[in-house]
Motif scaffolding. Sequence first.
Motif, mmCIF file in Angstrom:
data_model
loop_
_atom_site.group_PDB
_atom_site.id
_atom_site.type_symbol
_atom_site.label_atom_id
_atom_site.label_comp_id
_atom_site.label_asym_id
_atom_site.label_seq_id
_atom_site.Cartn_x
_atom_site.Cartn_y
_atom_site.Cartn_z
ATOM 1 N N ASP A 97 -2.468 0.821 -0.211
ATOM 2 C CA ASP A 97 -2.210 -0.588 0.102
ATOM 3 C C ASP A 97 -2.655 -1.464 -1.069
ATOM 4 O O ASP A 97 -3.163 -0.966 -2.075
ATOM 5 N N ARG A 125 2.957 -6.140 6.831
ATOM 6 C CA ARG A 125 3.380 -4.744 6.903
ATOM 7 C C ARG A 125 4.577 -4.572 5.965
ATOM 8 O O ARG A 125 5.590 -5.246 6.112
ATOM 9 N N TYR A 218 -0.231 -3.901 4.000
ATOM 10 C CA TYR A 218 -0.317 -2.560 4.571
ATOM 11 C C TYR A 218 1.037 -1.890 4.387
ATOM 12 O O TYR A 218 2.045 -2.338 4.926
ATOM 13 N N THR A 219 1.078 -0.826 3.597
ATOM 14 C CA THR A 219 2.362 -0.232 3.233
ATOM 15 C C THR A 219 2.625 1.080 3.964
ATOM 16 O O THR A 219 1.708 1.867 4.191
ATOM 17 N N TYR A 220 3.886 1.249 4.309
ATOM 18 C CA TYR A 220 4.353 2.545 4.787
ATOM 19 C C TYR A 220 4.863 3.287 3.551
ATOM 20 O O TYR A 220 5.964 3.043 3.078
#
Length: 349
Positions: A97, A125, A218-220
């Motif tokens: 992140d 997100r 916040y990364t996927y």
Amino acid sequence: MTIIRKQKFSIIIPVYNMEKYIHRCIDSILCQDCKDYEMIIVDDGSIDNSPSIIDSYTNKYPYIKAIHQKNQGLVSARKAGINIAQGEYIITIDPDDYIQPYYFDKIIPIIEKYSPDILMFNYSRIVESKKFCVNAIINEGLYQKNDIASSIFPLLIMSNTATNIPYSLWSKVIKKDLYTKFCNIDQRISIGEDFVVTVPCMINANSIYFLNCALYCYTYSEQSITSRIEPLSLYYPKLLYNQISTLVDLKKYDFQHQLYRKTTIEIFNACISQFYSNKSYSDIKKILRQIRCDDLYNTCIINSKFKKSILSKFYRLIIKNEFYLLMYLYSKIKICKRLIKKLLYKINK
């Protein structure tokens, strides 16, 4: 005699095999105007190029410290960072992140004016370069002890509408003196680590400031999108319940009923995940019947009451009445949604 001033913030970054993302994370901190921090990067036994990347930063920047340890998990990695932290406030950031360029510009004026025990904020997100802001369900401002009890406690663990204050530690800045009281959690906990630290910290905070601004991204990541779904331990909800029970007086407010609800939802998640294994439907049914033989789980399921939240009522109904076929079908829907995400990711890559 030279007096060495301690930094205001200790930023702790636990790392395990994050060579693709760690540069972005660290650089998002280094680009801040504020330099009143120390950065502690804990390499938790990475087997990729993460350790050498970390060392390249520590060699260049004296306020970046590195810890290299054998793989012991997130809880141990954070503890290792906390043990050498010198700052007044603790900030935790996940290595895949990053933070917004104005992160410190936003939090420092609030900390200087109010000195809250905890500063909370929203986050974004990030999914395949698309950004979605996730907002907390309370109003911006300073919450003193009475305000915390009236406005935050009802949402702290899980309300009867299945809503809650975000548990994530990375969406909070917490005074070290408070954080260290509750960070020594059971190292067997690998799901819900933030939950069991955040809840007692917020209960024991004398003041909390909520900032209605998304400061954290916040990364996927590719790894989280493409990884295989694994069955969860059926006993992780019990680990969470027991840990909270040792840190929180459940007789206060309605914390006991909130914990019943939270545990029931976690039991449902654990049950559903069993169908991600290669075991047969009949074998999984046998495993799931253990749930109804567990006194704690039965107590939680029976005593968890939800209002308005139809989905949560549905989850409770399924596990209470052992509707295994519905669990199976629900798990397949989740798998299909994940496969679609993987496909879209490959198409857009």
